[in-house]
Design a protein around this motif. Structure first.
Motif, PDB file in Angstrom:
ATOM      1  N   THR A 145      -4.427   6.950   7.810  1.00  0.00           N
ATOM      2  CA  THR A 145      -5.092   7.954   6.982  1.00  0.00           C
ATOM      3  C   THR A 145      -5.207   9.253   7.760  1.00  0.00           C
ATOM      4  OG1 THR A 145      -7.260   7.340   7.793  1.00  0.00           O
ATOM      5  CG2 THR A 145      -6.493   6.204   5.812  1.00  0.00           C
TER       6      THR A 145
ATOM      7  N   ALA B 262      -0.105   8.037   4.672  1.00  0.00           N
ATOM      8  CA  ALA B 262      -0.028   6.760   3.955  1.00  0.00           C
ATOM      9  C   ALA B 262       1.281   6.034   4.239  1.00  0.00           C
ATOM     10  CB  ALA B 262      -0.184   6.992   2.456  1.00  0.00           C
ATOM     11  N   VAL B 263       2.358   6.806   4.307  1.00  0.00           N
ATOM     12  CA  VAL B 263       3.660   6.204   4.555  1.00  0.00           C
ATOM     13  C   VAL B 263       3.681   5.491   5.916  1.00  0.00           C
ATOM     14  CG1 VAL B 263       6.033   6.819   5.133  1.00  0.00           C
ATOM     15  CG2 VAL B 263       5.020   7.661   3.035  1.00  0.00           C
ATOM     16  N   PHE B 264       2.914   6.041   6.856  1.00  0.00           N
ATOM     17  CA  PHE B 264       2.841   5.411   8.175  1.00  0.00           C
ATOM     18  C   PHE B 264       1.701   4.387   8.239  1.00  0.00           C
ATOM     19  CE2 PHE B 264       5.411   9.040   9.517  1.00  0.00           C
ATOM     20  CZ  PHE B 264       6.283   8.423  10.399  1.00  0.00           C
TER      21      PHE B 264
ATOM     22  N   PHE C  48       0.105  11.999   2.073  1.00  0.00           N
ATOM     23  CA  PHE C  48       1.271  11.170   1.766  1.00  0.00           C
ATOM     24  C   PHE C  48       1.926  10.658   3.046  1.00  0.00           C
ATOM     25  CE2 PHE C  48       5.889  10.891   1.186  1.00  0.00           C
ATOM     26  CZ  PHE C  48       5.923   9.816   0.312  1.00  0.00           C
ATOM     27  N   PHE C  49       2.151  11.559   4.002  1.00  0.00           N
ATOM     28  CA  PHE C  49       2.833  11.108   5.224  1.00  0.00           C
ATOM     29  C   PHE C  49       1.942  10.181   6.050  1.00  0.00           C
ATOM     30  CE2 PHE C  49       5.861  14.393   4.107  1.00  0.00           C
ATOM     31  CZ  PHE C  49       7.035  13.713   4.356  1.00  0.00           C
TER      32      PHE C  49
ATOM     33  N   ARG D  29       0.840  -1.178   0.000  1.00  0.00           N
ATOM     34  CA  ARG D  29       0.000   0.000   0.000  1.00  0.00           C
ATOM     35  C   ARG D  29       0.888   1.246   0.000  1.00  0.00           C
ATOM     36  NH1 ARG D  29      -2.305   2.833   4.092  1.00  0.00           N
ATOM     37  NH2 ARG D  29      -4.046   4.123   3.447  1.00  0.00           N
ATOM     38  N   ALA D  30       1.950   1.175   0.781  1.00  0.00           N
ATOM     39  CA  ALA D  30       2.870   2.312   0.841  1.00  0.00           C
ATOM     40  C   ALA D  30       3.500   2.547  -0.525  1.00  0.00           C
ATOM     41  CB  ALA D  30       3.934   2.065   1.892  1.00  0.00           C
TER      42      ALA D  30
ATOM     43  N   PHE E 125       1.209   4.441  -2.776  1.00  0.00           N
ATOM     44  CA  PHE E 125       1.158   5.864  -2.471  1.00  0.00           C
ATOM     45  C   PHE E 125       2.426   6.576  -2.918  1.00  0.00           C
ATOM     46  CE2 PHE E 125      -2.502   4.947   0.118  1.00  0.00           C
ATOM     47  CZ  PHE E 125      -3.258   6.089  -0.069  1.00  0.00           C
TER      48      PHE E 125
ATOM     49  N   GLU F  94      -2.021  17.012  -0.057  1.00  0.00           N
ATOM     50  CA  GLU F  94      -1.249  15.888  -0.605  1.00  0.00           C
ATOM     51  C   GLU F  94      -0.085  15.505   0.300  1.00  0.00           C
ATOM     52  OE1 GLU F  94      -2.189  16.768  -5.315  1.00  0.00           O
ATOM     53  OE2 GLU F  94      -0.376  17.562  -4.378  1.00  0.00           O
TER      54      GLU F  94
ATOM     55  N   THR G  89      10.425   6.835   8.976  1.00  0.00           N
ATOM     56  CA  THR G  89       9.083   6.278   8.848  1.00  0.00           C
ATOM     57  C   THR G  89       9.267   4.778   8.739  1.00  0.00           C
ATOM     58  OG1 THR G  89       9.063   6.260   6.440  1.00  0.00           O
ATOM     59  CG2 THR G  89       8.333   8.292   7.492  1.00  0.00           C
ATOM     60  N   PRO G  90       8.194   4.022   8.884  1.00  0.00           N
ATOM     61  CA  PRO G  90       8.341   2.566   8.753  1.00  0.00           C
ATOM     62  C   PRO G  90       8.581   2.125   7.307  1.00  0.00           C
ATOM     63  CG  PRO G  90       6.194   3.162   9.702  1.00  0.00           C
ATOM     64  CD  PRO G  90       6.823   4.411   9.224  1.00  0.00           C
ATOM     65  N   LEU G  91       8.682   3.091   6.403  1.00  0.00           N
ATOM     66  CA  LEU G  91       8.850   2.793   4.982  1.00  0.00           C
ATOM     67  C   LEU G  91      10.136   1.997   4.748  1.00  0.00           C
ATOM     68  CD1 LEU G  91       7.352   3.719   2.388  1.00  0.00           C
ATOM     69  CD2 LEU G  91       9.121   5.441   2.159  1.00  0.00           C
TER      70      LEU G  91
END
Lengths: 369, 310
Positions: free
Chosen positions: B108, B103-105, B100-101, A2-3, A6, B96, A214-216
């Motif tokens: 929502t 989503a990265v975590f 975005f941030f 999912r990441a 995005f 946005e 981030t956990p990315l």
């Protein structure tokens, strides 16, 4: 996953928002093909000719006229003085002197053989070679019409009648030869330069650090960076191929699928190189400088402009680890010769190996930052 | 409950420069902890180590019970970090960036909305504006929103108000007070003494060393000597003159006045004031106004820095 989705959305959003970049990706391939394939050619269209006619007969004037009528030469000047001619060569008003000695007509009529001398400005060896070739062709043909032999420039040794045919590119159309190479260069710039600049920009802005906390995962970040550029580079190639076909009529004798497959493999190497450069530098300016340096060396040693086989041994060795060389080889072989995957397997494997090594090194380096 | 941050003898060197030199402190749950010090003191380096962007050369640090070197993945999902310079995507819009941030975590904006609402509500009218077109104060609010959107358990703010106007600065600290009341611990750095006063506890940091860790009031009280404030037209002239005064312990420029302490231990503030007035009068500074004052954090900081240097 999912990441990653995005991240990809964000990348495409940023690319679509960069109007200059967007326009460049469409205009650049068209412009470069139009400019380079027309300008960067070995063809000599108007060599400046200086005729030193010391015979002043119908046959000597005939030779002079033949040379001028062929369309390859323009008459810079004519005089009976060898000294004046040499001066013209020195001052670059002429690039070729044709020296017709006295008794030229008499020798032809009596002995069916005569001599002329060609003096070339060989500052640029390639041009001089091509010019000499043209002149020799015209002189030989003229001699044939007269039923005589004209020894040009080399007074000793037997006269050889060499007939050559160029396969695959029968009329030596330089465009056909250049266009595949220029397409490679385009794909390389998009793959390597844009990749390096794009990632370094995140460094400059500080978002790379922000994303690090981030956990990315690292792989998601890299994938999200490389995939959009991979798509754009293939899009560039598509536009380039269309222009090549529709504007220049460059043949596509082999499989289009194979061309795109080879490009996809090549792009792994090009993008990996971009990623690697991005780990070494901290500003976009540095990225640009390093990338241009590397691409320039790659292109000059790729066989795009000068054949690899005429390079010294060490350079030929280096060329083996030059992905640009392999990809240009594949593109030319597939487009002009209609080579199949079997024939280009060796360079294709070389590309795959190079891509794997560079990308894994770059990913490791990226993680170390 | 255990401390949210524990730092023990942390050291970091860059070549020959020692950015952090044996730094130790703890941050308790729910606490707003301030790192106060001038530029180049080592504040940002400390933040980068605690957020796992840098590896320390020595010492240990845990964040939310996780070791910053070994368990950095566990830390990254649970903390929010707002770096000193604006680090969001300038070519993405406000909404946005936030989405975005989130989503990265793996979350929502909706889920995190409650926490960011007080800050983000002011940004919402500009949600479609590109981030690079925002004012300094707006950028700072967006950065705070992005650092909060995943509902972190601990917030790192590195000089969040640098380059922001005075009104926005006060507003920003009001927001932090709200966040604190929800129980969120915050580690914040600042070069401004007035902001230091709004922290629960502060650590004074200078040249990579902590000069003291305490509440702002207690830090102020560490300064035990009588202090006088001197105002007048030629501040620089007075500064030079007082440096030659035989009883001067310290004299420093503080904005539009000078702060002075005396080397004689048994004089009261009023006595010192009289003495300084007559000294300055003798030197021709007839408009000097001298009065005893209560010392602040900055006075403590200056004296701690001076004793450190001695």
């Amino acid at each position: 996953m999912r990441a990653l989705r995005f991240l990809l959305v964000k990348e495409f959003l940023q690319i679509a928002r960069d109007k200059v970049m967007l326009r460049m990706t469409i205009i650049a391939p068209i412009l470069q093909l139009l400019l380079l394939s027309n300008a960067a050619t070995f063809e000599v269209k108007s060599a400046r000719l200086y005729v030193v006619d010391r015979d002043h007969t119908t046959i000597s004037r005939g030779l002079s006229q033949r040379l001028q009528a062929a369309g390859r030469f323009v008459l810079a000047d004519a005089s009976p003085s060898a000294a004046l001619a040499e001066e013209a060569l020195l001052s670059r008003r002429a690039s070729l002197i044709v020296n017709i000695p006295p008794d030229f007509e008499r020798d032809i009529v009596r002995d069916h053989a005569a001599r002329v001398q060609l003096v070339l400005n060989a500052e640029d060896g390639a041009t001089a070679g091509v010019t000499e070739g043209y002149a020799m062709q015209i002189i030989t043909r003229y001699a044939g019409e007269l039923g005589a032999t004209i020894h040009a420039s080399s007074p000793t040794g037997p006269v050889l009648d060499v007939r050559s045919r160029n396969w695959y590119n029968a009329d030596l159309r330089y465009r056909d030869y250049m266009v595949p190479g220029i397409l490679v260069q385009l794909v390389t710039v998009v793959g390597t330069l844009l990749c390096a600049m794009n990632i370094v920009r995140e460094k400059e802005v500080g978002t790379l650090d922000q994303l690090t906390i981030t956990p990315l995962s690292r792989s998601a970040f890299i994938a999200a960076k490389l995939i959009p550029l991979w798509v754009i580079a293939l899009f560039e190639l598509t536009i380039g191929l269309l222009v090549a076909r529709l504007v220049f009529g460059v043949p596509m004798r082999g499989s289009l699928v194979l061309v795109f497959f080879a490009a996809s493999v090549y792009l792994v190497a090009a993008l990996g190189l971009g990623l690697w450069i991005s780990t070494l530098v901290s500003t976009q300016q540095q990225a640009m400088f390093v990338t241009f340096f590397i691409i320039m060396v790659y292109l000059l040693m790729s066989g795009l402009f000068t054949p690899v086989r005429s390079m010294p041994d060490w350079a030929q060795w280096l060329a083996e680890i030059n992905p640009v060389k392999h990809f240009i080889g594949i593109m030319r072989a597939v487009m002009l010769k209609g080579a199949t995957i079997v024939e280009v397997m060796k360079p294709l494997l070389a590309l795959a190996a190079f891509g794997t090594v560079v990308l894994s090194l770059a990913v490791r380096q990226h993680g170390r930052q | 409950m255990t401390n949210v941050i524990e730092v023990h003898e942390l050291t970091k060197r860059f070549g020959s420069v020692t950015a952090l030199d044996g730094v130790s402190f703890d941050v308790a749950p729910g606490e707003v902890f301030g790192l106060v010090g001038p530029d180049g003191a080592g504040k940002t380096t400390l933040f980068r180590i605690l957020t796992s962007l840098l590896l320390p050369d020595g010492g240990q640090a845990t964040v939310l019970g996780c070791n910053v070197v070994k368990d950095h993945w566990a830390i990254r999902a649970r903390v929010g970090y707002m770096p000193g310079s604006f680090s969001l995507y300038p070519d993405l819009s406000v909404a946005e960036n936030l989405e975005f941030f989130a989503a990265v975590f793996g979350t929502t904006v909706k889920e995190g909305y409650e926490l960011i609402a007080p800050v983000y509500r002011q940004l919402e009218p500009f949600r479609d504006r590109r981030a690079d077109a925002l004012s300094g104060g707006m950028k700072q609010k967006l950065a705070l929103s992005c650092a909060l959107v995943h509902r972190p358990e601990l917030l790192f703010l590195d000089e969040p108000t640098t380059g922001v106007d005075a009104v926005s600065r006060r507003e920003f600290w009001d927001h932090l007070a709200v966040l604190k009341s929800s129980g969120l611990p915050i580690l914040v750095s600042t070069p401004y003494m007035d902001e230091a006063l709004r922290c629960d506890r502060i650590a004074l940091i200078h040249d990579g060393r902590l000069l003291g860790v305490d509440t702002p009031a207690a830090i102020g009280k560490r300064f035990t000597r009588p202090l006088v404030r001197i105002a007048g037209s030629d501040r620089y002239g007075m500064l030079c003159a007082l440096r030659e005064h035989e009883h001067t312990a310290s004299v420093n420029l503080f904005g539009d006045s000078l702060h002075y302490t005396d080397s004689r231990p048994d004089l009261s503030g009023d006595e010192i004031a009289r003495d300084v007035t007559s000294f300055l009068d003798g030197r021709g500074f007839s408009d000097a106004r001298v009065e005893p004052i209560e010392p602040g954090i900055e006075d403590s900081f200056m004296s701690l820095m001076a004793s450190e240097a001695a």
